[in-house]
Structure formats: structure tokens, C-alpha cells
Design a protein around this motif. Structure first.
Motif, PDB file in Angstrom:
ATOM      1  N   UNK A 194      -0.942 -10.472   8.611  1.00  0.00           N
ATOM      2  CA  UNK A 194      -1.172  -9.208   9.322  1.00  0.00           C
ATOM      3  C   UNK A 194      -2.652  -8.958   9.592  1.00  0.00           C
ATOM      4  N   UNK A 195      -3.526  -9.872   9.171  1.00  0.00           N
ATOM      5  CA  UNK A 195      -4.957  -9.634   9.281  1.00  0.00           C
ATOM      6  C   UNK A 195      -5.629 -10.657  10.187  1.00  0.00           C
ATOM      7  N   UNK A 196      -6.760 -10.247  10.769  1.00  0.00           N
ATOM      8  CA  UNK A 196      -7.592 -11.137  11.570  1.00  0.00           C
ATOM      9  C   UNK A 196      -9.034 -10.964  11.118  1.00  0.00           C
ATOM     10  N   UNK A 197      -9.908 -11.806  11.624  1.00  0.00           N
ATOM     11  CA  UNK A 197     -11.309 -11.736  11.223  1.00  0.00           C
ATOM     12  C   UNK A 197     -11.984 -10.458  11.700  1.00  0.00           C
ATOM     13  N   UNK A 198     -11.332  -9.718  12.591  1.00  0.00           N
ATOM     14  CA  UNK A 198     -11.887  -8.447  13.059  1.00  0.00           C
ATOM     15  C   UNK A 198     -11.094  -7.252  12.531  1.00  0.00           C
ATOM     16  N   UNK A 199     -10.167  -7.507  11.615  1.00  0.00           N
ATOM     17  CA  UNK A 199      -9.302  -6.442  11.119  1.00  0.00           C
ATOM     18  C   UNK A 199      -9.958  -5.675   9.978  1.00  0.00           C
ATOM     19  N   UNK A 200      -9.863  -4.354  10.039  1.00  0.00           N
ATOM     20  CA  UNK A 200     -10.198  -3.531   8.885  1.00  0.00           C
ATOM     21  C   UNK A 200      -8.891  -3.232   8.170  1.00  0.00           C
ATOM     22  N   UNK A 201      -8.877  -3.357   6.867  1.00  0.00           N
ATOM     23  CA  UNK A 201      -7.608  -3.435   6.171  1.00  0.00           C
ATOM     24  C   UNK A 201      -7.628  -2.636   4.874  1.00  0.00           C
ATOM     25  N   UNK A 202      -6.448  -2.520   4.261  1.00  0.00           N
ATOM     26  CA  UNK A 202      -6.348  -1.923   2.936  1.00  0.00           C
ATOM     27  C   UNK A 202      -5.102  -2.451   2.259  1.00  0.00           C
ATOM     28  N   UNK A 203      -4.980  -2.180   0.967  1.00  0.00           N
ATOM     29  CA  UNK A 203      -3.822  -2.643   0.214  1.00  0.00           C
ATOM     30  C   UNK A 203      -3.487  -1.641  -0.876  1.00  0.00           C
ATOM     31  N   UNK A 204      -2.271  -1.735  -1.394  1.00  0.00           N
ATOM     32  CA  UNK A 204      -1.819  -0.866  -2.479  1.00  0.00           C
ATOM     33  C   UNK A 204      -0.926  -1.683  -3.389  1.00  0.00           C
ATOM     34  N   UNK A 205      -0.948  -1.378  -4.676  1.00  0.00           N
ATOM     35  CA  UNK A 205      -0.257  -2.170  -5.686  1.00  0.00           C
ATOM     36  C   UNK A 205       0.919  -1.396  -6.260  1.00  0.00           C
ATOM     37  N   UNK A 206       2.077  -2.056  -6.363  1.00  0.00           N
ATOM     38  CA  UNK A 206       3.278  -1.454  -6.940  1.00  0.00           C
ATOM     39  C   UNK A 206       3.765  -2.320  -8.091  1.00  0.00           C
ATOM     40  N   UNK A 261      -9.012  -4.685  15.057  1.00  0.00           N
ATOM     41  CA  UNK A 261      -7.884  -3.909  14.567  1.00  0.00           C
ATOM     42  C   UNK A 261      -8.429  -2.966  13.507  1.00  0.00           C
ATOM     43  N   UNK A 262      -8.638  -1.720  13.879  1.00  0.00           N
ATOM     44  CA  UNK A 262      -9.368  -0.795  13.029  1.00  0.00           C
ATOM     45  C   UNK A 262      -8.474   0.008  12.094  1.00  0.00           C
ATOM     46  N   UNK A 263      -8.938   0.167  10.878  1.00  0.00           N
ATOM     47  CA  UNK A 263      -8.469   1.210   9.996  1.00  0.00           C
ATOM     48  C   UNK A 263      -6.988   1.305   9.729  1.00  0.00           C
ATOM     49  N   UNK A 264      -6.280   0.202   9.488  1.00  0.00           N
ATOM     50  CA  UNK A 264      -4.906   0.306   9.033  1.00  0.00           C
ATOM     51  C   UNK A 264      -4.941   0.513   7.521  1.00  0.00           C
ATOM     52  N   UNK A 265      -4.312   1.581   7.070  1.00  0.00           N
ATOM     53  CA  UNK A 265      -4.432   1.966   5.667  1.00  0.00           C
ATOM     54  C   UNK A 265      -3.057   2.208   5.069  1.00  0.00           C
ATOM     55  N   UNK A 266      -2.865   1.815   3.814  1.00  0.00           N
ATOM     56  CA  UNK A 266      -1.589   2.008   3.134  1.00  0.00           C
ATOM     57  C   UNK A 266      -1.827   2.661   1.781  1.00  0.00           C
ATOM     58  N   UNK A 267      -0.957   3.594   1.408  1.00  0.00           N
ATOM     59  CA  UNK A 267      -0.975   4.161   0.071  1.00  0.00           C
ATOM     60  C   UNK A 267       0.443   4.509  -0.339  1.00  0.00           C
ATOM     61  N   UNK A 268       0.656   4.636  -1.634  1.00  0.00           N
ATOM     62  CA  UNK A 268       1.989   4.831  -2.180  1.00  0.00           C
ATOM     63  C   UNK A 268       2.158   6.243  -2.718  1.00  0.00           C
ATOM     64  N   UNK A 269       3.421   6.685  -2.764  1.00  0.00           N
ATOM     65  CA  UNK A 269       3.723   8.022  -3.255  1.00  0.00           C
ATOM     66  C   UNK A 269       5.104   8.017  -3.896  1.00  0.00           C
ATOM     67  N   UNK A 270       5.282   8.869  -4.898  1.00  0.00           N
ATOM     68  CA  UNK A 270       6.573   9.012  -5.564  1.00  0.00           C
ATOM     69  C   UNK A 270       7.346  10.150  -4.908  1.00  0.00           C
ATOM     70  N   UNK A 271       8.642   9.943  -4.654  1.00  0.00           N
ATOM     71  CA  UNK A 271       9.508  11.010  -4.151  1.00  0.00           C
ATOM     72  C   UNK A 271      10.221  11.646  -5.340  1.00  0.00           C
ATOM     73  N   UNK A 272       9.752  12.793  -5.826  1.00  0.00           N
ATOM     74  CA  UNK A 272      10.339  13.404  -7.023  1.00  0.00           C
ATOM     75  C   UNK A 272      11.744  13.945  -6.808  1.00  0.00           C
ATOM     76  N   UNK A 273      12.182  14.058  -5.562  1.00  0.00           N
ATOM     77  CA  UNK A 273      13.507  14.612  -5.295  1.00  0.00           C
ATOM     78  C   UNK A 273      14.616  13.607  -5.569  1.00  0.00           C
ATOM     79  N   UNK A 274      14.261  12.324  -5.697  1.00  0.00           N
ATOM     80  CA  UNK A 274      15.269  11.303  -5.937  1.00  0.00           C
ATOM     81  C   UNK A 274      15.342  10.959  -7.414  1.00  0.00           C
ATOM     82  N   UNK A 275      16.539  10.876  -7.993  1.00  0.00           N
ATOM     83  CA  UNK A 275      16.667  10.493  -9.401  1.00  0.00           C
ATOM     84  C   UNK A 275      16.346   9.020  -9.576  1.00  0.00           C
TER      85      UNK A 275
END
Length: 650
Positions: A194-206, A261-275
Motif C-alpha cells: 500500500x506504500x510508495x516512495x512518495x507515500x506518507x503513512x501510518x500504522x497501528x498495532x492490535x 500519496x499524502x497523509x493516510x492515517x489509521x488508528x484503533x478504537x474500542x466499541x463499548x456497546x458490543x459485548x
């Protein structure tokens, strides 16, 4: 859509059309730090806080110091007074490039700062405090390039515990062992697809019961990397191209002038409404993993993914109307309690993430430090202040002012109405949107319509009229003037009517043809508040239904028709007897030659059409709605409507 996102002006009197949108949006900026010496327009900047509870995806950060990472270096900033940020030290890391953005992450014990840039990674010793911080080592990962910058985060995988960092760059992901900060050791790398030498990127760990996975966002999509064996990571995403392929996001964008490819960013979140479905005794993060969702921000918008199956993220929804993102610089996001902050070159978009799977836009705030070429990042310290870092500096945004403004509108019970006499005397074929009517003296008036008073029947005396109609065009609901003509006929026959509510005339319309946002923040917030209580009007005042052939298939029109045929009592909501109906149906266009009017009254006026039955009908797929969130927001209220009416009339 029957109701396009709109909002009336605020205050006790009609707002002036000359009100400055820019000034309104800037009211939330309470501090600014420029001339830091580390930021450049080409790459924007990133903020990390010097506190072990902060991590690289921009979640809650505490502490009195922050690190601003830019194309020219790293600056440590005193943030003890959010309104008066002060630079206390600059550090030349030797790894940052002006063309690509860099990031920083603090080790779990708070002793070291890891910096990733287009030229490599650097480790800064923080053990003796921010004032004495110094670079102690660098490392070449083989995945970083100067145009793409780099992203770094700390992680725990099996026996490696806190000794790993994950570095994402234009050429892939590298895993580095930092057990000895003075001599970091490259362990492995993997291509993401998903990345190229001109890509600005991010990652998140689960980390979950199924293992540890790294999510990497780029223009083509979201890549999933299995990092359970840090020495042999592998792409395991289950995209359409098969195992190991990325999942499409629909929001990534390439700026073709420089193929960045500028500024594609990913982050994670918990959905507290789901058991949680995890087995009892599992680690807390593993319990939360089956409720985990991912937010991906790109130049085209925000995408929301369900990570129940870690290798096969499921796209839940996309939001493309943030009004702050452009393809040239992409975007960034941060979570703050139930608030999701999305930043882009045009400002900061605040979303309500109390329902994590369906975040809803609250409003946009202009920050004034972004550049079109560089990314604008955002982080929040305590839920009160948001810090936006761009190529021009750091801006402090007071989010409590936004909350206070939203609460102000939510606590009100007022609606804007058009003077019936003005309509009667008008010779126009159609009337303009609310913004133009605001500039006409005597046309608009803000009237208080409390729910309890409406339920008591105090507004059913014919003084107020609400019009239920279908929008014939997304920009102009009454293209041929037929609807206005019928409203005039009704007013001529009913001289007691003083005030008329028609959404296009009484709720400020978004008139940005390019898909942005033309209204002020107050207008957007007031619209959302009025839309949430719209049932008050159709439940309590006289209603004119303008029935055309498509009326019967639209959610909003059918919902309004049902409300107009109900009667409130101490027993709740029930179909009104014929001699007490507040509803008048007029067939227009091709419907005038049909029996649709009788069908409408028969269906929604039936004795058995109580709230539960109405919800069953309105929830069916053949009742169309442009914004599914409208259905999701209104139908639960219908089920509770009888109880609410009983309480109001008790």
C-alpha cells in the motif's frame, strides 16, 4: 434527501447574513506557537506528548511537555499552559527530511523517545528530563525514504515485551529491537502493498487472542501485517486480490502533481456497546479485540472498519464530507474519549464517536497553521484542548467552547418560522433558502415550541403550520414552484396561520457545490439540534402534506405523515380520531390523478399504527433514506415516544 444537513442561525434574533464564517470558526483557537524552527510547509508536522500513557496513534496524552516533529528537526515544547505554548529545546535528530513527515513515540517507561523520518530512526535519551534530552543513536531500517517520511510506534510481541519498535516508511515496515537504545538492531522488514516512495503513512498495532497484527494505511488500501514472529513478519490481509492483499478503503488519494500519496492515517478504537466474545480470563486487550474498529483517514475522507476478523477488516462506512481534507495533503486523526478529531489542510473536523461504528460530524474548526502541501496532525491532551500541528506552527483549540455551543442548541426548543403574511403577499414563483430570507426584514422569526406544550395541543389551533414535502432536487426542493403555490392556497383558506415551517426556508442550507461546507459552525450545530427534535413540530402543529409519487417511498416524509396523524394524551401516542386530525393532504404533480392520498391516510391513520407498528414499517428497506444515520437516530426515539409524551403530560 428530505432533510439536507442544515442549521438555523443562533441567538434570540435572526443572524445577519454578513456574519463572518472565518471569524466564527476561529473563535475556538486560544493559543498559537509559530517560528518553532522545526516545521516546514512541505511536510507539516506531528505532535507527541512526553508521557508514558501516550502512544503513536494520537490517543489521550497527559503531561506538561510535547514533542513537535517537523522536516527541520524536533522541538520540545512546554505545554503546561495550553494557551501559551513555549519552545524550550530543539534537537537535530539527523533523520528528518523536509519532503516527508516524521513522527515520534515515547517508550513505555518514558525514558527514550523514538523518532522516525525520511532518513532513518533516531533514539533520544529522555532520562534526565526534556531540558537535557539528547540523541544517542540512529539506525537505518531500509524502509524509509525522504519523500515519504516515517511512522514509528512501540509494541509488545510475546517475549520481546517492550523492546520493539515498528517503523513504517515508503518501502515497507521494519521491526527494530531497541533493548539497547544505544545500539538498536534491525530485525526484519516486509512489503505492505500500500506504500510508495512518495507515500506518507501510518500504522497501528492490535494485540488479540488471534495474535498481534500491524495495520498500515496507504492510498491503495489498508494492509494487515502478522508480526507474531518479529523476525519474519508477513502480509496476511484478505483483500479482493487474495491472501496478503490490502483491503480497499475508498478514502486514499494520490496528488498527481508530484505523485505523492499524502497523509493516510489509521488508528484503533474500542466499541463499548458490543459485548466481548473473548473467553473469561483473557487479557484485557484480548477481551476488547473483538470489539475493535479502525478509522482510516485519507485525502478523500474517513473510513470505518470492523476488526472482529483481524486479517479481513470489514468496511462499515465512509464519511466524505468532513470539509477539511484535500488530496494534496491527506489527513490525520486522534481519539479523545468519545470525540474523534480529523485534521486536514482546511482545518479540524470534530466528530461524535459515542457510537464508534457510526461517528457523526459535530462541526468544523479552522486552525490557521496548515499548509496545502504538508499534513496537519492533531492530538488531544485532556479532552478540553486539541493541538494541531502544521507547516506554519502549533495551534491550541479549546474544545470545551464547541461543547458549550452544542449544548446551548440542544437545550433549546426553538425553531425558525417564515411569516405567513410575507408568503401570502409574495409574487415569487419559489422562495430562496434560509440564508437569503435572513437578509429580508420581517421574513423569519424564532419561535419557542417546547415539547410538553406541543403535546398538550397548545399549537394545534392553526397559528403554526409545518409543511411535509419531498425534495425534488438535492439543492432546490421546489423546482417548478408547485409546492409554494399549494402553500399559498392553504394560507388563503386558513387566515389564522401566522407562521410556516418549511425546512428549506427555516434551516440554513449547505450551498457549497463542491461538497464542502458553506455554513457557519453555529448553523451546523443548530441544524443538528433542531433535526433531533423535529418530531415536536409534526406531533404538535397543523401539518400540510404535499404528496407526490415519490412521497410514499421516503423515510422523512412517511415519518412526518405518521406523526401528523397522531394525538398525544396521558396514555401516550395514539392515532387521532378524524375530527381531531391536524393533517391536510394535497396531491401534486402526477399524484393528483391517483388515490395515493387515501392510501396514505389509511395506512398511517389506522388504529393499529402505534409506535411499534410505525417503526416496523419505517425500518423496511423500501422506505428509502439518503443518510442511514437519520433512520438510526429517529427510530429508537419513536419506540420511546409514548413514554416521553406521558412524562410530558404528567
Amino acid at each position: 434527501s428530505k432533510k439536507t444537513p442544515a442549521a438555523g442561525g443562533g441567538g434570540a434574533a435572526p443572524p445577519k447574513t454578513t456574519k463572518s464564517k472565518a471569524k466564527n470558526e476561529l473563535d475556538f483557537k486560544v493559543g498559537e506557537l509559530v517560528n518553532i524552527g522545526t516545521l516546514v510547509a512541505e511536510s507539516g508536522g506531528m505532535l507527541a506528548a512526553l508521557d508514558p500513557t501516550f502512544n503513536a496513534v494520537g490517543e489521550a496524552a497527559e503531561g506538561n511537555y510535547g514533542v513537535v516533529v517537523g522536516g527541520s528537526g524536533l522541538a520540545i515544547v512546554d505545554m503546561s499552559d495550553p494557551k501559551n505554548l513555549k519552545k524550550i529545546r530543539g534537537i537535530d535528530t539527523g533523520v528528518l527530511s523536509k519532503a516527508g513527515s516524521g513522527t515520534a513515540a515515547l517508550s513505555h517507561d518514558g525514558k527514550y523517545l523514538y523518532v522516525a523520518g525520511g532518513l532513518g530512526i533516531a533514539i533520544v535519551d529522555m532520562r534526565f528530563g526534556p531540558e537535557r534530552a539528547k540523541r544517542i543513536s540512529t539506525c537505518d531500517t531500509g524502509v524509509l525514504c525522504h519523500k515519504s517520511g516515517g511512522h514509528v510506534l512501540c509494541g509488545e510481541v510475546g517475549t520481546f515485551s517492550q523492546n520493539l519498535i515498528f517503523v513504517t516508511g515508503g518501502l515497507g515496515v521494519a521491526i527494530v529491537d531497541v533493548s539497547d537504545p544505544a545500539e538498536p538492531k534491525f530485525l526484519s522488514s516486509v512489503s505492505t502493498g500500500v506504500l510508495t516512495t512518495s507515500s506518507q503513512c501510518s500504522s497501528a498495532l492490535l494485540t488479540c487472542a488471534k495474535g498481534t497484527f500491524l495495520y498500515v494505511a496507504g492510498e491503495p488500501g489498508l494492509a494487515v501485517i502478522d508480526v507474531n514472529d518479529p523476525k519474519a513478519p508477513k502480509a496476511v490481509g484478505l483483500g479482493k486480490e487474495g491472501e496478503g492483499s490490502p483491503v480497499k478503503t475508498g478514502v486514499g488519494a494520490t496528488y498527481w502533481d508530484d505523485n505523492k500519496c499524502r497523509g493516510n492515517h489509521v488508528l484503533l478504537n474500542i466499541d463499548p456497546s458490543l459485548p466481548s466474545q473473548a473467553k473469561p480470563g483473557a487479557a484485557s486487550r484480548e477481551k476488547e479485540a473483538d470489539r475493535m474498529i479502525a478509522y482510516v483517514v485519507g485525502g478523500k475522507g474517513l473510513a470505518v472498519f470492523d476488526l472482529k476478523h483481524p486479517c479481513a477488516p470489514e468496511l462499515l462506512t465512509t464519511i466524505t464530507d468532513t470539509s477539511v481534507l484535500i488530496t494534496q495533503s491527506g489527513g490525520h486523526a486522534a481519539l479523545c474519549s468519545t470525540r474523534l478529531l480529523v485534521s486536514g489542510a482546511r482545518g479540524l473536523c470534530v466528530l461524535d464517536a459515542s457510537k464508534p461504528r457510526t461517528p457523526a460530524i459535530v462541526g468544523k474548526v479552522k486552525v490557521g497553521v496548515a499548509t496545502n502541501a504538508g499534513s496537519l496532525s492533531v492530538a488531544s491532551s485532556d479532552g478540553i484542548y486539541a493541538f494541531c500541528v502544521g507547516g506554519k506552527g502549533v495551534a491550541t483549540i479549546d474544545l470545551s467552547k464547541l461543547d458549550a455551543l452544542r449544548q446551548k442548541f440542544e437545550d433549546e426548543s426553538a425553531f425558525w418560522f417564515v411569516s405567513a403574511d410575507k408568503i401570502r403577499s409574495s409574487s415569487e414563483k419559489t422562495l430562496p433558502a434560509m440564508q437569503e430570507l435572513q437578509g429580508r426584514e420581517g421574513w423569519l422569526s424564532r419561535q419557542d415550541v417546547p415539547f410538553s406544550t406541543a403535546c398538550a395541543g397548545n399549537y394545534a389551533n392553526g397559528k403554526f403550520l409545518a409543511v411535509s414535502h419531498r425534495w425534488e432536487d438535492s439543492k432546490k426542493p421546489d423546482q417548478q414552484g408547485v409546492q409554494l403555490a399549494e402553500v399559498k392556497k392553504y394560507l388563503a383558506a386558513n387566515p389564522a396561520v401566522e407562521w410556516v415551517w418549511y425546512d428549506y426556508w427555516c434551516m440554513a442550507q449547505n450551498q457549497d457545490a463542491a461538497g464542502g461546507e458553506s455554513r457557519t459552525l453555529e448553523e451546523v450545530l443548530e441544524f443538528k439540534a433542531m433535526l433531533a427534535r423535529i418530531n415536536t413540530l409534526y406531533l404538535g402543529v397543523s401539518v400540510l402534506v404535499l404528496l407526490d409519487m415519490s412521497y410514499m417511498s421516503r423515510f422523512w416524509t412517511q415519518f412526518e405523515a405518521w406523526l401528523s396523524l397522531q394525538q398525544c394524551s396521558t396514555e401516550g401516542v395514539r392515532p387521532a380520531p378524524k375530527d381531531a386530525t391536524r393533517c391536510t393532504v394535497v396531491s401534486i404533480h402526477n399524484a393528483a390523478t391517483t388515490s395515493m392520498a387515501g392510501d396514505l391516510l389509511k395506512m398511517w391513520g389506522a388504529d393499529e399504527m402505534k409506535p411499534e407498528a410505525a417503526v416496523a414499517v419505517l425500518s423496511k428497506p423500501d422506505i428509502a433514506v439518503t443518510n442511514q444515520s437519520d433512520k438510526d437516530g429517529q427510530l429508537p426515539k419513536v419506540l420511546k415516544l409514548s413514554d416521553k409524551v406521558k412524562e410530558a403530560l404528567a
